[in-house]
Write an enzyme that holds these catalytic residues in place. Structure first.
Site: not given
Ligand code: LLP
Length: 441
Positions: A297, A334, A338, A365-366, A394
């Site tokens: 992703g 983010r 995080y 307001c946070e 994200y």
């Molecule tokens: N496959 C599964 C089953 C997942 O749960 C995820 C992400 C991906 C693939 C894709 O992962 P990537 O290649 O994007 O790392 N919101 C967080 C990231 C949460 C990821 C959740 N799962 C952020 O903003 O860093």
């Protein structure tokens, strides 16, 4: 860390096209920040702020980088829709040949609405409802990634009721430490994700014995923003041991899904290149005859997106300086969630400005509403534009309406052309469908 001059956030450029000149698609022309050949200042005038801006050339290049990294082994890229689910982005990736990793009925419908190929979709997620399972089976998804014994039983029941065979793959939890933020580590024993390795074999036998399931593969996903290849290698090696054991016992799998999770540079991180990651995957899988599925992703869209925001004002408390902008934690959560770093730069030329150490904050307001803390930034003026980098993954996907703030517009840029691919949410849309019920006083 201060950033001056053109940003070199995007290591994928050099990785994707060895020997070729580094091209950054968010670059400066005469000191002014552009998205490809589109002036961000002109874009802001036309569309307003805050606005997410995506570069089609960058998304395309990143997709090809991942694809080339896996060249030589049969593979399918299933783009993780959750990272950025705008239809224009899904459509672009679909046209490039991508499959999709989906985690909800909403994501399935988005893929279909974008003209994506649902038969190249894998359905992940730790809690699929009956209606979601049924819709996925009707759409002919490549497989459901099963996360528990209970879910396997649920899928069998839904498939039996529909009179079909559900293609399934077990998501196992290889118990490796991806060395990333604890909220996005998923492959440790204590996380809610996946099936413990020792339990997987029995479930495979159970699935193989069912008339309503078809065992097609195995899956793991150990976390996100992973910078090294070692955790991937460790996880894949463990999964391949399981594959070999199953084969000995007469269950042969068609594919291994190694998940997503490859990290990107937001600041001065040096993540493994897609090449190195791809080589690692290929060297481990070589000779197994398995088809490889990957679910990237962030690495595809993260640095292909920028959040364009305007300075509303500045204020000072003792020695603390704040730059208040019109994008907030509801638009990009983010940093708040995080402690994530996103580079920020003025859109206008900033060559000779003094640096100030500031907090860049939104109007919500946070106290957690910040985009940057104690950040050296060229001195900015009221009403000027800032670009927040690395916001493609994200960002909009996690945006909310908190504080009754309409979500940002989204724009896709290609060369000198651009299109609004999601208009700014209207105020009326904020309360659409709400009812002032009259239940008496
Ligand atoms: N496959 C599964 C089953 C997942 O749960 C995820 C992400 C991906 C693939 C894709 O992962 P990537 O290649 O994007 O790392 N919101 C967080 C990231 C949460 C990821 C959740 N799962 C952020 O903003 O860093």
């Amino acid at each position: 860390m201060a950033h001056h001059g053109p940003h070199v956030l995007d290591v994928l450029d050099s990785a994707a096209v060895p020997g070729q000149k580094h091209v950054n698609h968010f670059n400066r022309k005469n000191g002014e920040l552009f998205a490809e050949d589109v002036s961000l200042a002109q874009l802001a005038t036309a569309v307003g702020t805050p606005t997410y801006v995506y570069s089609q050339a960058t998304i395309t290049r990143h997709f090809h980088a991942v694809d080339q990294a896996l060249a030589g082994v049969p593979h399918t890229i299933c783009y993780a829709v959750k990272a950025c689910s705008n239809l224009a982005v899904l459509s672009l990736l679909g046209r490039l040949g991508s499959g999709f990793d989906i985690v909800s009925l909403g994501e399935l419908r988005r893929v279909q609405a974008a003209g994506g190929d649902a038969t190249k979709a894998v359905f992940s997620g730790v809690g699929k409802r009956d209606d979601e399972i049924a819709a996925a089976l009707a759409a002919g998804v490549h497989c459901l990634n099963v996360e528990s014994a209970g879910e396997l039983a649920r899928i069998e029941r839904v498939a039996r009721n529909l009179g079909v065979r559900a293609p399934i793959s077990l998501r196992v939890n290889p118990d490796v430490d991806p060395k990333t933020h604890k909220y996005i580590a998923t492959g440790l024993r204590e996380s809610k994700f996946g099936i413990a390795m020792p339990d997987a074999r029995a479930l495979y036998f159970q699935a193989a014995a069912s008339d309503h399931m078809r065992v097609v593969g195995v899956d793991c996903h150990i976390g996100s923003q992973i910078l090294e290849v070692a955790p991937f290698a460790e996880a894949i090696a463990k999964v391949l041991e399981l594959v070999a054991d199953l084969r000995t016992d007469g269950i042969s799998l068609e594919h291994i899904d190694v998940g997503g999770g490859l990290g990107i540079p937001y600041d001065d991180e040096k993540p493994a290149s897609p090449e190195l990651w791809g080589q690692t995957v290929k060297s481990l899988v070589a000779g197994t005859g398995l088809h490889v599925i990957v679910e990237p992703g962030r690495v595809i869209v993260g640095n292909a997106g920028l959040l364009l925001t305007r300075v509303i004002g500045k204020k000072q408390h003792d020695d603390k300086e704040f730059v208040i902008v019109d994008a907030a934690m509801n638009d990009l959560i983010r940093p708040a969630l995080y402690d994530a770093y996103h580079a920020i730069e003025p859109v206008a030329t900033h060559a000779n400005r003094p640096l100030r150490t500031v907090d860049v904050v939104g109007p919500v307001c946070e106290s957690g509403d910040f985009l940057a803390v104690d950040r050296p930034l060229p001195e900015v003026q009221e009403d000027e534009l800032l670009g927040v980098f690395g916001a493609g993954a994200y960002g909009m996907a996690m945006a909310s309406n908190y504080n009754s703030r309409p979500r940002p517009a989204e724009v896709l840029v290609s060369g000198a052309q651009w299109a609004v691919v999601r208009p700014r949410e209207t105020l009326e849309a904020l309360w659409q469908g709400e009812v002032i019920a009259d239940l008496g006083d």
